[in-house]
Design an enzyme around this catalytic site. Sequence first.
Site, mmCIF file in Angstrom:
data_model
loop_
_atom_site.group_PDB
_atom_site.id
_atom_site.type_symbol
_atom_site.label_atom_id
_atom_site.label_comp_id
_atom_site.label_asym_id
_atom_site.label_seq_id
_atom_site.Cartn_x
_atom_site.Cartn_y
_atom_site.Cartn_z
ATOM 1 N N GLY A 127 0.825 -1.198 0.000
ATOM 2 C CA GLY A 127 0.000 0.000 0.000
ATOM 3 C C GLY A 127 0.864 1.254 0.000
ATOM 4 O O GLY A 127 1.760 1.410 -0.826
ATOM 5 N N ASP A 128 0.580 2.152 0.948
ATOM 6 C CA ASP A 128 1.377 3.391 1.054
ATOM 7 C C ASP A 128 2.286 3.360 2.272
ATOM 8 O O ASP A 128 2.650 4.399 2.811
ATOM 9 C CB ASP A 128 0.452 4.613 1.115
ATOM 10 C CG ASP A 128 -0.465 4.590 2.328
ATOM 11 O OD1 ASP A 128 -0.716 3.503 2.877
ATOM 12 O OD2 ASP A 128 -0.943 5.669 2.735
#
Length: 221
Positions: A127-128
């Site tokens: 993800g981030d």
Amino acid sequence: DLHTINDWLHVIIAANCDEQGQPRFQCLIYDISDRKKHEEQMRRRADFDHLTGLHNRAASEKLLEGMLSHCLSDNAQLAILMIDLDRFKLINDTYGHDAGDKILVESANRMRRIFIREEDVVARLGGDEFMIVAYTDAYLSTMVKELLELINQPVEVVTGSYDFVGASIGIALFPQHGCSADELINKADQAMYQVKRAGRNGYCISGSQEVMLAKAEPPAA
């Protein structure tokens, strides 16, 4: 003509004697460049994130274990940075997944512009979420501040439109905050969430009540 053969060769040499007792050699040469190229591609898929080119979670945790072993034997210090991009979901939802990918790739590139030493580990965990592992020195806080400033700079998410993310960074230090990879990652993670609770877009060292927040100006329309 060996000059026309690619770099990777598999060579088999057999030695024996002819009927007069003179030594005789037989040599078989195979071009295995394609096989080596395939093996390298498989290794990269196993160790690196396909989007950003950074180490993935499994590879980075293995490297962290090795760096901790080095620290124990050489009395060195280590910093683990857990990084979460603050406005990533908003940008992803507003501009689409292609814009989100641009943010991830550019953020990864900016991390590598700050942590450029060969031994520095920069990883995308998913993800981030990112992790940086680096041997510490007197310039760590300066490097973290420079990283925040860089990540806060606008990115052209779609043609003609710019936006920024910012980042929450939690830091744990070896040996001050733990001696195992799991313990240090957990401490850095807790410090990162402390930044989020304080307003996001800053950094905090594990065990400290002080959160250093960055100031980000929205990009000009």
